[in-house]
Write a protein that holds these residues in place. Sequence first.
Motif, PDB file in Angstrom:
ATOM      1  N   ALA A  54       0.829  -1.209   0.000  1.00  0.00           N
ATOM      2  CA  ALA A  54       0.000   0.000   0.000  1.00  0.00           C
ATOM      3  C   ALA A  54       0.864   1.260   0.000  1.00  0.00           C
ATOM      4  O   ALA A  54       0.516   2.251  -0.640  1.00  0.00           O
ATOM      5  N   ALA A  55       1.985   1.206   0.692  1.00  0.00           N
ATOM      6  CA  ALA A  55       2.876   2.368   0.778  1.00  0.00           C
ATOM      7  C   ALA A  55       3.817   2.491  -0.418  1.00  0.00           C
ATOM      8  O   ALA A  55       4.353   3.571  -0.662  1.00  0.00           O
ATOM      9  N   SER A  56       4.008   1.413  -1.174  1.00  0.00           N
ATOM     10  CA  SER A  56       5.058   1.388  -2.196  1.00  0.00           C
ATOM     11  C   SER A  56       4.590   1.257  -3.633  1.00  0.00           C
ATOM     12  O   SER A  56       5.298   1.686  -4.540  1.00  0.00           O
ATOM     13  N   VAL A  57       3.441   0.630  -3.874  1.00  0.00           N
ATOM     14  CA  VAL A  57       3.060   0.232  -5.230  1.00  0.00           C
ATOM     15  C   VAL A  57       1.668   0.749  -5.594  1.00  0.00           C
ATOM     16  O   VAL A  57       0.742   0.668  -4.791  1.00  0.00           O
ATOM     17  N   ARG A  58       1.558   1.247  -6.809  1.00  0.00           N
ATOM     18  CA  ARG A  58       0.267   1.487  -7.463  1.00  0.00           C
ATOM     19  C   ARG A  58       0.420   0.922  -8.855  1.00  0.00           C
ATOM     20  O   ARG A  58       1.351   1.304  -9.590  1.00  0.00           O
ATOM     21  N   ALA A  59      -0.457   0.023  -9.217  1.00  0.00           N
ATOM     22  CA  ALA A  59      -0.298  -0.653 -10.502  1.00  0.00           C
ATOM     23  C   ALA A  59      -1.637  -1.120 -11.043  1.00  0.00           C
ATOM     24  O   ALA A  59      -2.572  -1.400 -10.293  1.00  0.00           O
ATOM     25  N   VAL A  79       1.524  -6.460 -15.451  1.00  0.00           N
ATOM     26  CA  VAL A  79       1.505  -5.382 -14.467  1.00  0.00           C
ATOM     27  C   VAL A  79       2.208  -4.160 -15.039  1.00  0.00           C
ATOM     28  O   VAL A  79       3.276  -4.271 -15.636  1.00  0.00           O
ATOM     29  N   ALA A  80       1.617  -2.978 -14.820  1.00  0.00           N
ATOM     30  CA  ALA A  80       2.264  -1.709 -15.165  1.00  0.00           C
ATOM     31  C   ALA A  80       1.873  -0.694 -14.106  1.00  0.00           C
ATOM     32  O   ALA A  80       0.699  -0.584 -13.754  1.00  0.00           O
ATOM     33  N   GLY A  81       2.868   0.003 -13.588  1.00  0.00           N
ATOM     34  CA  GLY A  81       2.562   0.996 -12.566  1.00  0.00           C
ATOM     35  C   GLY A  81       3.804   1.658 -12.034  1.00  0.00           C
ATOM     36  O   GLY A  81       4.796   1.809 -12.747  1.00  0.00           O
ATOM     37  N   THR A  82       3.739   2.036 -10.747  1.00  0.00           N
ATOM     38  CA  THR A  82       4.885   2.648 -10.083  1.00  0.00           C
ATOM     39  C   THR A  82       5.186   1.905  -8.792  1.00  0.00           C
ATOM     40  O   THR A  82       4.280   1.404  -8.115  1.00  0.00           O
ATOM     41  N   MET A  83       6.483   1.823  -8.484  1.00  0.00           N
ATOM     42  CA  MET A  83       6.952   1.271  -7.223  1.00  0.00           C
ATOM     43  C   MET A  83       7.895   2.306  -6.630  1.00  0.00           C
ATOM     44  O   MET A  83       8.877   2.682  -7.277  1.00  0.00           O
ATOM     45  N   PRO A  87       8.441   4.193 -12.396  1.00  0.00           N
ATOM     46  CA  PRO A  87       7.634   3.328 -13.264  1.00  0.00           C
ATOM     47  C   PRO A  87       8.232   1.920 -13.380  1.00  0.00           C
ATOM     48  O   PRO A  87       9.456   1.755 -13.344  1.00  0.00           O
ATOM     49  N   PHE A  88       7.362   0.940 -13.481  1.00  0.00           N
ATOM     50  CA  PHE A  88       7.802  -0.426 -13.730  1.00  0.00           C
ATOM     51  C   PHE A  88       6.716  -1.177 -14.483  1.00  0.00           C
ATOM     52  O   PHE A  88       5.553  -0.786 -14.479  1.00  0.00           O
ATOM     53  N   ALA A  89       7.143  -2.239 -15.147  1.00  0.00           N
ATOM     54  CA  ALA A  89       6.229  -3.150 -15.831  1.00  0.00           C
ATOM     55  C   ALA A  89       6.808  -4.544 -15.698  1.00  0.00           C
ATOM     56  O   ALA A  89       8.026  -4.714 -15.720  1.00  0.00           O
ATOM     57  N   GLN A  90       5.946  -5.522 -15.534  1.00  0.00           N
ATOM     58  CA  GLN A  90       6.421  -6.894 -15.405  1.00  0.00           C
ATOM     59  C   GLN A  90       5.271  -7.855 -15.643  1.00  0.00           C
ATOM     60  O   GLN A  90       4.127  -7.456 -15.767  1.00  0.00           O
ATOM     61  N   ARG A  91       5.618  -9.096 -15.695  1.00  0.00           N
ATOM     62  CA  ARG A  91       4.632 -10.172 -15.708  1.00  0.00           C
ATOM     63  C   ARG A  91       4.845 -10.979 -14.437  1.00  0.00           C
ATOM     64  O   ARG A  91       5.963 -11.098 -13.957  1.00  0.00           O
ATOM     65  N   LEU A  92       3.772 -11.533 -13.933  1.00  0.00           N
ATOM     66  CA  LEU A  92       3.907 -12.395 -12.773  1.00  0.00           C
ATOM     67  C   LEU A  92       2.813 -13.439 -12.779  1.00  0.00           C
ATOM     68  O   LEU A  92       1.860 -13.366 -13.548  1.00  0.00           O
TER      69      LEU A  92
END
Length: 117
Positions: A54-59, A79-83, A87-92
């Motif tokens: 909650a404090a680190s990620v919005r995606a 996934v695409a968002g901010t950490m 900005p970051f993007a990944q698959r999981l």
Amino acid sequence: MTAMNHWITGAATGDWSRLIGMLDPAVTFHVPVEGFAGVRHGAEDAVRFFDWLAASVRADLVVQAVLAGESGVAFEVRVAGTMRGEPFAQRLCLIFELHDGRVTGFREYLAWPGGLR
């Protein structure tokens, strides 16, 4: 699917309360996040993890595929968002183990740690 929908909402808004409400008190989980390495046990530890998210990620998460079996359901996710504001993007892959409507376990596997652009 309900647990996954709550994960999607939590990632987008920082409000993980609906997913936390589904956790079994003895939930077991594993996520590839520093500070939570290894297998963790208990809803209190899971709440600490979701507080960190909650404090680190919005995606924004988009489910690409679903695999269901007797012991759980796996979701391949884009996934695409901010950490931490970056900005970051990944698959999981997120795997939920369920019993009587409660999440008894979850695991997360990154397909491309470090991001995918």
